[in-house]
Design a protein around this motif. Sequence first.
Motif, mmCIF file in Angstrom:
data_model
loop_
_atom_site.group_PDB
_atom_site.id
_atom_site.type_symbol
_atom_site.label_atom_id
_atom_site.label_comp_id
_atom_site.label_asym_id
_atom_site.label_seq_id
_atom_site.Cartn_x
_atom_site.Cartn_y
_atom_site.Cartn_z
ATOM 1 N N TYR A 49 -5.084 4.153 -15.529
ATOM 2 C CA TYR A 49 -4.380 3.245 -14.628
ATOM 3 C C TYR A 49 -3.812 2.047 -15.404
ATOM 4 C CZ TYR A 49 -3.247 -0.364 -11.315
ATOM 5 O OH TYR A 49 -2.575 -1.332 -10.636
ATOM 6 N N VAL A 91 0.552 7.896 -4.946
ATOM 7 C CA VAL A 91 -0.571 7.284 -4.245
ATOM 8 C C VAL A 91 -0.092 6.600 -2.966
ATOM 9 C CG1 VAL A 91 -1.770 6.910 -6.425
ATOM 10 C CG2 VAL A 91 -0.372 5.071 -5.476
ATOM 11 N N ALA A 145 -2.112 -0.503 -2.676
ATOM 12 C CA ALA A 145 -2.216 -0.385 -4.131
ATOM 13 C C ALA A 145 -2.251 -1.762 -4.789
ATOM 14 C CB ALA A 145 -1.047 0.423 -4.679
ATOM 15 N N PHE A 184 -10.185 3.441 -5.272
ATOM 16 C CA PHE A 184 -9.213 4.534 -5.274
ATOM 17 C C PHE A 184 -9.938 5.808 -4.882
ATOM 18 C CE2 PHE A 184 -6.908 8.044 -7.341
ATOM 19 C CZ PHE A 184 -5.654 7.858 -6.778
ATOM 20 N N TRP A 192 -5.386 4.004 -2.184
ATOM 21 C CA TRP A 192 -5.996 2.740 -2.578
ATOM 22 C C TRP A 192 -6.493 1.983 -1.347
ATOM 23 C CZ3 TRP A 192 -7.244 1.295 -7.344
ATOM 24 C CH2 TRP A 192 -6.547 1.805 -8.432
#
Length: 634
Positions: A92, A119, A123, A157, A164
């Motif tokens: 990440y 995703v 986030a 996560f 997220w």
Amino acid sequence: MWSQAQPTESQGSLPTSRSWHSSFHSPTKLCIFGGCRADPGLAYIVHNDYHTFDLDSGEWCHKQPTGDVPPPMWCTSSASVFEDGRHTGYLYGGRDKDGPFGYMYKVDLETDAFQRLEVNGSAPQPRCAAGLSAYKDHLILFGGDMDGRYSNELFLFNRKEQSWLKKKQNGRHPSPRGSHAQVILGDTLYLFGGTDGQFALSDFYALDLKTWTWSLLNETKTPGQPGSRYGLSIMIVGSDLLFLGGCATETEDRNLPIWSTETKKWYTLHTSGFGPPSDIMGAVTIMRGSTLLLFGGQVGDTYQKYLNILDTGEGNVEAIDHIPTNLTPRSARTSKPIHKSGKWTDKYTSVDKIGKGGFSVIRKVKHKENGQMAAIKVVCLFQAKTETDSPQIDLSKASSDLKKRVYNEVSLHRTFDNAFIVPYREAWVLSGSQAAIVMDLCEIDLYRILQKHREDNRWLEEAHVINWFVQMTLAVGYLHDKNVVHQDLKSANIFFTKDFRVQLGDFGLASKPLTTDEAATLKRKKEIHGTPQYMSPQMLAFQPASYKTDTWSLGVLLYEMISLRLPFDGSTVAEITKKASKQVYDPLPPHYSSDVQQLVTSLLVKKESLRPSVADILRLPFLQIPIQQARDSR
């Protein structure tokens, strides 16, 4: 003692000097990605190359990864997990010269294929130098550098949903920071140091992952505590946290600070040999058993490209609390020592003989100083003349195969740290005297429970069967994650605590999966290692052991708990082999659920490719509640 793997041409394609790179690892390899270095008079050189180091052969390989390969960057956050039956790395954030990133990548450590994840959810903003740790089905991200603005946010996560969630924190949580170290042990996340962009930090926190409550562990400075630093690593060694490296604001020696999660005290691991500078930062570290490996990093403007190796079991550990240095304040449970001098009878008194194996005697013993009871296993090649004497082993006269098994069992068992495995305490392994392994005392075992139920003509309750089977499977899954096959799963090796929690024991045959050559050697010798009634058809035919070897044995154990008898039994190994290869066994009692009966049938399948893995078992819907209950009870 530290040692250093010096680069040679025979080691393959070596990574160049770098720091602030990322790493992933499986039981057999270390993977290095990205990082940076600054050559004199030049700007930063940023990498996105990918190298692997084979932990068995000691060879480097420059791989060409496939898929969505990330761009060149440094200060990324990474974590390694075992999911869906495969070893996987997550990557990440990070940054390049233009600023930080906010992408999440996933890499299959078997195929070296990267995937950039799409995703959803809340986030984090793009950042680098954040902490990332794996916990159950989630990754936990804390802090980070958002291009000069530092964060103390906490994000989860969900790996399955790829989403997220910003998590609310309770208690006194850490101030904004990046380049800190964090690690999870049990249900606690530990966090130390870092930088807020102006100063290096030295505070030490614990986060309870059940209540999401922070607590400060070092309200006042105590002897042995590390000073302010960032870019460091924390490694788990049993129930201890080992601190390594970091750009420090205080001059410190090369000995390594250790925090005991049991005693809540600081200790020091005194090291020797040629190791990395004590203030190395931006390196990557992994633990393999009791061995620590460190690659790369920098000290000032000097960048490293060496692989440094430390056997943490050989260090001299002593407490830091103003007591005389000639005392040994470190508990055996915490340091998990292997003694190479003295005798176990100097420390323990034999109370009773409680078991016997093909090459061993198991005794109940009492610690002479604190009175604690324990179990001790002594390999019995040469037993003393009278039953009251201590069993003695002369390893100098033992076969090389048995020596290897004794050393292998000790070196493996001392690295295990799982709620469903019998805890190791200490061992004596001497070249010409005796060998003994001290463990927690478990006076209940599955063999005797089943024997009692047979005598009483009474079935086991299905709830007990399922709960115990789940705990056995979790223990075996832990071994498989460490690239270990037990190879001797049987009712006599399934022990219980007083509250009937499973404790898997006896690792005398445990090893990596056998290679074809090793299996061929056994076949030539016509040797069977294990208990035939629990062995898979492949093992009975001298084929290589695999993870599916253990899942067959789990099927035998499940059948035995349900039926109170073995599925494949006979007066000779040939008779047992014939029944197992043809899968001939009596029907299961009809009063157990169809889910349990179908699981037995699936596990006792001859063809390995059709037999479920541990990961397959743990995905079964009817086991989800017992699995969660088992994990919550740890």
